[in-house]
Design a protein around this motif. Structure first.
Motif, PDB file in Angstrom:
ATOM      1  N   UNK A 143      36.344  49.911  22.792  1.00  0.00           N
ATOM      2  CA  UNK A 143      35.057  48.390  22.256  1.00  0.00           C
ATOM      3  C   UNK A 143      35.597  47.174  22.400  1.00  0.00           C
ATOM      4  N   UNK A 144      35.516  46.238  22.757  1.00  0.00           N
ATOM      5  CA  UNK A 144      35.962  44.581  22.916  1.00  0.00           C
ATOM      6  C   UNK A 144      36.778  43.855  23.829  1.00  0.00           C
ATOM      7  N   UNK A 145      37.171  45.567  24.513  1.00  0.00           N
ATOM      8  CA  UNK A 145      38.745  44.352  25.175  1.00  0.00           C
ATOM      9  C   UNK A 145      38.031  43.805  26.203  1.00  0.00           C
ATOM     10  N   UNK A 146      38.980  42.628  26.284  1.00  0.00           N
ATOM     11  CA  UNK A 146      38.530  42.435  27.549  1.00  0.00           C
ATOM     12  C   UNK A 146      40.288  42.470  28.603  1.00  0.00           C
ATOM     13  N   UNK A 147      40.357  41.680  29.650  1.00  0.00           N
ATOM     14  CA  UNK A 147      41.246  42.578  30.619  1.00  0.00           C
ATOM     15  C   UNK A 147      42.557  42.333  30.140  1.00  0.00           C
ATOM     16  N   UNK A 148      43.058  41.568  29.494  1.00  0.00           N
ATOM     17  CA  UNK A 148      44.690  41.667  28.607  1.00  0.00           C
ATOM     18  C   UNK A 148      44.757  42.453  28.029  1.00  0.00           C
ATOM     19  N   UNK A 149      43.554  43.699  27.364  1.00  0.00           N
ATOM     20  CA  UNK A 149      43.876  44.327  26.141  1.00  0.00           C
ATOM     21  C   UNK A 149      43.966  45.799  27.118  1.00  0.00           C
TER      22      UNK A 149
END
Length: 235
Positions: free
Chosen positions: A62-68
């Protein structure tokens, strides 16, 4: 938990590796690894629709963006057994948290494609990309203004223009990438049934299937599961 890769699980099912953020982590009934009551009934949808046909693995936070997500895949989450499995299918849904935190559509699109190209270049399986789903949580927009404001200095009124621009750019990039990867790459749009039929302001998603205007509930997860299964036919 998961039984193993498709070449080794006892039912000899193909691996379906679900990759993304909280919308994908819902399949486990958790958010950032913790049980989440909002997702009640969602893991049961996975068992009913996905598990009879595939051997699923959920790689989502949860909360992840593409870079993560890209960092996770590059730093151990993409196991060699998955990477070398030619029968594996990767289903990826990522990008809405970039938009929600103020990334521009072009930045979001480039982030999504960076993850896609890493998966394609680092694995032997197929990739099914899901377009970014509609979101109607416009109450969050003041939190990202500044810097993402209208020309009059006020917050934008909707996330949907950014979602649409991001998805259009992703579509163009996927079309350009397909010749390189032939039949290994597919892009699907699962968003139509989440959109509201109402023309009223701030009523952009159907809250019967997306109660918080961002995350599908169990009913919405059935829509998503059916869309994914339809999208991976002949993969």
């Amino acid at each position: 938990e998961r039984r193993g890769v498709s070449s080794g699980n006892k039912d000899n099912k193909r691996s379906l590796i679900l990759i993304g953020d909280s919308i994908t982590e819902e399949w486990k009934g958790t958010n950032m690894g913790q049980p989440e009551s909002r997702w009640n009934g969602v893991p049961e949808v996975l068992k009913e629709y996905i598990e009879p046909l595939f051997d699923p693995l959920v790689l989502a936070i949860g909360g992840d963006q593409t870079q993560h997500l890209l960092w996770r895949l590059q730093n151990g989450e993409l196991l060699p057994s998955m990477a070398k499995d030619q029968n594996a299918i990767f289903a990826m849904l990522i990008g809405t948290n970039n938009i929600g935190s103020g990334f521009l559509p072009e930045q979001t699109h480039l982030g999504v494609m960076a993850v896609a190209e890493y998966i394609l270049s680092s694995t032997s399986g197929n990739l099914v990309m899901l377009q970014i789903l509609p979101r109607g949580d416009s109450y969050r927009l003041p939190n990202i203004c500044p810097p993402r404001c209208q020309s009059n200095g006020k917050p934008f009124e909707s996330f949907m223009p950014a979602v649409t621009k991001s998805n259009n750019a992703i579509l163009d990039s996927v079309d350009a990438l397909k010749p390189k990867y032939e039949k290994r790459l597919r892009l699907i749009d699962c968003g139509e049934e989440f959109r509201s039929s109402s023309s009223a302001p701030n009523n952009e998603v159907d809250t019967n299937v997306m109660p918080d205007s961002l995350h599908p509930n169990a009913k919405g997860s059935k829509i998503l599961a059916k869309c994914i299964l339809n999208g991976i036919k002949d993969s």
